[in-house]
Design an enzyme around this catalytic site. Structure first.
Site, mmCIF file in Angstrom:
data_model
loop_
_atom_site.group_PDB
_atom_site.id
_atom_site.type_symbol
_atom_site.label_atom_id
_atom_site.label_comp_id
_atom_site.label_asym_id
_atom_site.label_seq_id
_atom_site.Cartn_x
_atom_site.Cartn_y
_atom_site.Cartn_z
ATOM 1 N N ARG A 153 69.930 -91.394 32.268
ATOM 2 C CA ARG A 153 70.051 -92.659 30.731
ATOM 3 C C ARG A 153 71.094 -91.486 30.137
ATOM 4 O O ARG A 153 71.406 -92.856 29.287
ATOM 5 C CB ARG A 153 69.059 -92.621 31.005
ATOM 6 C CG ARG A 153 68.062 -93.480 31.352
ATOM 7 C CD ARG A 153 67.754 -93.534 32.543
ATOM 8 N NE ARG A 153 67.153 -94.635 33.299
ATOM 9 C CZ ARG A 153 65.827 -94.213 34.021
ATOM 10 N NH1 ARG A 153 65.345 -94.026 33.456
ATOM 11 N NH2 ARG A 153 65.465 -95.511 34.568
ATOM 12 N N ASP A 187 69.544 -92.520 38.822
ATOM 13 C CA ASP A 187 69.233 -93.709 38.079
ATOM 14 C C ASP A 187 70.538 -94.600 37.779
ATOM 15 O O ASP A 187 71.294 -94.334 37.527
ATOM 16 C CB ASP A 187 68.125 -93.810 37.402
ATOM 17 C CG ASP A 187 66.951 -94.087 37.693
ATOM 18 O OD1 ASP A 187 67.662 -95.546 37.331
ATOM 19 O OD2 ASP A 187 66.250 -94.111 37.251
ATOM 20 N N HIS A 191 66.108 -98.378 42.324
ATOM 21 C CA HIS A 191 66.767 -97.025 40.591
ATOM 22 C C HIS A 191 68.077 -96.809 41.376
ATOM 23 O O HIS A 191 68.390 -96.063 41.167
ATOM 24 C CB HIS A 191 65.989 -96.237 40.580
ATOM 25 C CG HIS A 191 64.704 -97.051 39.662
ATOM 26 N ND1 HIS A 191 65.258 -97.494 38.180
ATOM 27 C CD2 HIS A 191 63.277 -97.576 39.700
ATOM 28 C CE1 HIS A 191 63.374 -97.564 37.224
ATOM 29 N NE2 HIS A 191 62.987 -97.919 38.735
ATOM 30 N N ASP A 212 59.692 -95.971 43.160
ATOM 31 C CA ASP A 212 58.715 -96.228 42.371
ATOM 32 C C ASP A 212 59.171 -97.249 42.578
ATOM 33 O O ASP A 212 60.843 -97.300 42.088
ATOM 34 C CB ASP A 212 58.920 -95.240 40.806
ATOM 35 C CG ASP A 212 59.949 -94.973 40.367
ATOM 36 O OD1 ASP A 212 61.431 -94.156 41.328
ATOM 37 O OD2 ASP A 212 60.833 -95.079 39.025
ATOM 38 N N GLU A 213 59.354 -98.339 41.722
ATOM 39 C CA GLU A 213 59.402 -100.298 41.000
ATOM 40 C C GLU A 213 61.126 -100.694 41.935
ATOM 41 O O GLU A 213 61.668 -100.946 41.026
ATOM 42 C CB GLU A 213 59.927 -99.334 39.492
ATOM 43 C CG GLU A 213 58.397 -99.349 38.602
ATOM 44 C CD GLU A 213 59.774 -98.880 37.038
ATOM 45 O OE1 GLU A 213 58.746 -98.948 36.676
ATOM 46 O OE2 GLU A 213 60.787 -97.901 36.806
ATOM 47 N N TRP A 248 51.990 -91.030 38.203
ATOM 48 C CA TRP A 248 52.470 -91.897 37.006
ATOM 49 C C TRP A 248 51.407 -92.870 36.149
ATOM 50 O O TRP A 248 51.288 -93.477 34.870
ATOM 51 C CB TRP A 248 53.449 -91.678 36.332
ATOM 52 C CG TRP A 248 54.076 -93.463 37.283
ATOM 53 C CD1 TRP A 248 54.441 -93.420 38.362
ATOM 54 C CD2 TRP A 248 53.989 -94.697 36.832
ATOM 55 N NE1 TRP A 248 55.179 -94.404 38.426
ATOM 56 C CE2 TRP A 248 55.078 -95.502 37.870
ATOM 57 C CE3 TRP A 248 54.529 -94.909 35.257
ATOM 58 C CZ2 TRP A 248 54.996 -96.801 37.325
ATOM 59 C CZ3 TRP A 248 55.021 -95.831 35.089
ATOM 60 C CH2 TRP A 248 54.701 -97.097 36.187
ATOM 61 N N TYR A 266 54.180 -88.421 28.781
ATOM 62 C CA TYR A 266 55.470 -89.379 28.851
ATOM 63 C C TYR A 266 55.719 -89.072 27.313
ATOM 64 O O TYR A 266 55.242 -89.577 26.087
ATOM 65 C CB TYR A 266 55.370 -90.978 29.214
ATOM 66 C CG TYR A 266 55.321 -91.114 30.891
ATOM 67 C CD1 TYR A 266 55.399 -90.163 32.254
ATOM 68 C CD2 TYR A 266 56.564 -92.392 31.159
ATOM 69 C CE1 TYR A 266 55.608 -90.528 33.031
ATOM 70 C CE2 TYR A 266 56.815 -92.636 32.479
ATOM 71 C CZ TYR A 266 56.263 -91.246 33.525
ATOM 72 O OH TYR A 266 56.071 -92.390 34.744
ATOM 73 N N ASP A 307 58.566 -89.779 26.060
ATOM 74 C CA ASP A 307 59.465 -90.387 25.295
ATOM 75 C C ASP A 307 58.601 -91.250 23.914
ATOM 76 O O ASP A 307 59.486 -91.900 23.379
ATOM 77 C CB ASP A 307 60.344 -91.205 25.979
ATOM 78 C CG ASP A 307 58.712 -92.325 26.916
ATOM 79 O OD1 ASP A 307 58.150 -92.235 27.601
ATOM 80 O OD2 ASP A 307 59.978 -93.152 28.001
ATOM 81 N N GLU A 309 65.866 -92.979 27.865
ATOM 82 C CA GLU A 309 66.529 -94.118 27.637
ATOM 83 C C GLU A 309 66.773 -94.192 26.039
ATOM 84 O O GLU A 309 67.618 -94.691 26.033
ATOM 85 C CB GLU A 309 65.918 -95.465 27.854
ATOM 86 C CG GLU A 309 65.721 -96.399 29.261
ATOM 87 C CD GLU A 309 64.734 -95.300 30.207
ATOM 88 O OE1 GLU A 309 64.170 -93.810 29.515
ATOM 89 O OE2 GLU A 309 63.777 -95.719 31.141
#
Ligand SMILES: [Zn+2]
Length: 642
Positions: A135, A164, A236, A291-292, A359, A380, A382, A423
């Site tokens: 990021r 990413d 990603h 992931d995702e 996670w 996490y 952040d 991010e």
């Protein structure tokens, strides 16, 4: 201020003996029975940290490998008599024993160290920290600084999130457009980059050269830290697809996030990249993301559909596990194994050799695989660590030091890891600010037995360690100025509607039910974070969000009615647009007491605001209505009637 025992993570067994030992300014140190590579590492490290390494057995600090004397990575540190003796089964154990000695020595500040015997070994074999370098690009020097912080905390795995959408960070010989295009973007901040349509190329970013990455690996290895690279797949991967569009399902690149699972070109690319990655990183474990991954791209792609038919895969989730297992086979043929995020358990899951990085929940997401815990709620780093208004912009949430420290992984877990997603963290100093001291808490939970943890003692050690780090130039959040949780959340509130029945004329959002139907009148207020299970969410698609009727059971004299709403624009949590407050004795014919209109004000601050009425009225029923702009979610914690 000298602490009783200034070692973090706290050792598992300490026995004090009579007397003390005073070390010279540059104590002599010898290393016995260690192999060449351990001897070299330890001697180099000790010399850098103020010891005079000698071959003499009469040195004042004696490090000795004694096979079987401790569990792996454990050590026995004896201070007393003729000096200091550290014994361990392996080099890592000697290293951690030396860390403990260095902590004690620094705390003694030139005075004698009390005689004691410390017997210590880690609770978990995997003690990790993750840095997201995608990021925002970070330099080799930045990563090495964090390795130096890790070594003091007995952390042994550095997970680098290197690829990413926001930028590719591994220099590639075979795919030069990764270096020239995928590693750069025009906009420096996450927000500007998203608003600009996620373009690639430009001035902001960079790759870490192969030599940089090898230097990091070696620097970490000298400190008994293994660097685990993460290469994201199957999703990603927007930055890769922008550089090599033919790897996406529609061959257009832009707008795609997944590698095409039906195309052999995808696997050729991944094999080539993994070859380059494995040449840099000797780690047995390679993180391959998982992931995702949105599945629509695959469902609309002929090649992916043909692949599903060919292998009789019933769903895109099964196509994903087929993809991951195929990559795992390639890793296995090179003696490597995969770590995947727990999303990859979908479908058939990964192969039996994989390790899951969990996670999503706070419990291990599988009992069939080794699991490294990194729950978003606690690990996490952040999210905000203090009252949002006192902090630099963060992704949201509220995870103070005490919350990280309070997390206990299930006994099935093989590891614990703190993750710093970046991010909203553009600068190096901001990254350190988010990491420390919360990483201390991750480290102590990963190393020390649960019964050795003590929040008060930990905070004292955190203060001392933080000030030492600040002296070395690190940016560390100052817990001495911590505001703590939202004041309203610290005690319950008594009011006329407390415990009274609430009728929902519009439903609350099942994803954020708080305590269900009694939640808005239970006297319990929410904290800084809407996911603390005290804030109730409202998310219907119509503008109507909150519409509740409260029955006070008898006519009461009312002087104030209000509710607090929270705004965090990034996840679309908004203040209401209109609020109407009614009261009266006939629920079908209530009197409007107040109407409040609010202009939508997108900002980056997390804010809280009361919407209410004050005056004088006698009534049995209260109705509270609030509308929100399309797509926006409302969160409130209590409707207070006085
Ligand atoms: Zn496809």
């Amino acid at each position: 201020m000298a602490l009783a025992l200034a070692i973090t993570p706290v050792p598992n067994n300490v026995v004090y003996n009579n007397g003390s030992v005073k070390l010279a300014k540059t104590p002599t140190l010898s290393i016995e029975s260690a192999g060449a590579s351990d001897s070299l590492r330890l001697a180099g490290y000790a010399s850098e940290h103020g010891f005079s390494v000698t071959g003499r057995k009469k040195s004042s600090v004696r490090l000795k490998i004694v096979a079987g004397s401790t569990p792996e990575e454990g050590y026995v540190l004896k201070i007393g008599g003729k000096g200091v003796e550290i014994t361990a089964t392996d080099g890592a154990g000697l290293f951690y024993g030396l860390q403990a000695l260095m902590d004690l020595r620094e705390n003694a500040d030139g005075k004698a160290i009390p005689s004691m015997t410390i017997t210590d070994s880690p609770r978990l074999p995997y003690r990790g920290m993750m840095l997201d370098l995608s990021r925002h690009y970070r330099s080799k020097e930045f990563v090495m600084r964090q390795i130096r912080a890790m070594e003091r905390l007995n952390l042994n795995r550095l997970h680098l999130h290197l690829t990413d959408a926001a930028g590719w960070r591994i220099e590639s010989d075979k795919y030069p457009r990764l270096n020239s295009l995928a590693a750069f973007r025009p906009d420096s901040t996450w927000k500007a980059w998203n608003e600009g349509g996620n373009q690639y190329g430009g001035a902001y970013g960079g790759v870490l050269s192969k030599q940089d990455l090898k230097d990091i690996v070696e620097y970490a290895a000298d400190r008994y830290i293994t660097v685990i690279p993460e290469v994201e797949m199957p999703s990603h991967s927007e930055e890769v697809l922008a550089a090599y569009p033919m790897l996406s399902c529609n061959k257009k690149g832009v707008g795609n996030s997944n590698f095409c699972a039906g195309s052999e070109a995808s696997f050729e690319f991944i094999r080539d990249i993994l070859d380059e990655v494995m040449e840099i990183f000797p780690s047995t474990q390679i993180h391959i993301g998982g992931d995702e991954a949105p599945k629509a791209q695959w469902m609309e792609c002929d090649a992916c559909q043909a692949r599903m038919a060919e292998h009789d895969l019933q769903s895109p989730e099964h196509l994903q596990s087929w993809f991951i297992r195929r990559v795992e086979e390639y890793l296995a043929s090179h003696g490597r194994k995969a770590i995947v995020w727990d999303d990859a358990l979908e479908g058939d899951g990964p192969s039996a050799d994989a390790t899951i990085m969990s996670w999503k929940g706070t419990e291990p997401s599988s009992v069939s695989y080794p699991v490294i815990m990194s729950p978003g709620r606690y690990c996490y780093l952040d999210s905000y660590q203090d009252a949002p208004s006192s902090q630099p912009e963060a992704i949201g949430g509220y995870t103070p030091l005490d919350a990280v420290y309070g997390y206990e992984p299930d006994s099935l877990a093989v590891g614990l890891q703190g993750n710093l997603w970046c991010e909203y963290i553009p600068s190096d100093s901001h990254a350190e600010y988010m990491l420390y001291p919360r990483m201390f808490a991750v480290a102590e939970t990963a190393w020390s037995q649960p019964d050795r943890k003590n929040p008060e003692d930990f905070r004292k050690r955190v203060m001392a360690e933080a000030s030492r780090m600040r002296n070395e130039g690190y940016t560390v959040f100052d817990i001495s100025s911590e505001i703590g949780n939202r004041p309203e959340a610290k005690s319950s509130v008594d009011h006329l509607a407390r415990g009274k029945k609430v009728t929902y004329l519009q439903p609350y959002w099942k994803n954020y039910p708080a305590d269900g139907e009694g939640s808005l009148t239970d006297g319990v207020r929410g904290g800084w974070n809407y996911s603390d299970r005290l804030w109730q969410g409202f998310a219907q698609s119509s503008p109507e969000r909150v519409d509740v009727l409260i029955d006070l059971e008898e006519q009461k004299q009312l002087s104030e009615i209000y509710a607090t709403f929270m705004q965090i624009c990034q996840p679309d949590v908004w203040m209401p647009e209109h609020v109407e407050i009614y009261a009266g004795d006939d629920p079908d014919n209530l009197t409007l007491l107040n109407r409040i209109d609010l202009e939508r004000k997108p900002d980056t601050e997390v804010s809280f605001r009361n919407f209410g009425w004050t005056g004088s009225v006698s009534a049995r029923y209260v109705r509270y209505r609030a509308t929100a702009p399309s797509g926006g979610v409302l969160f409130t914690d209590e409707i207070i009637v006085k």
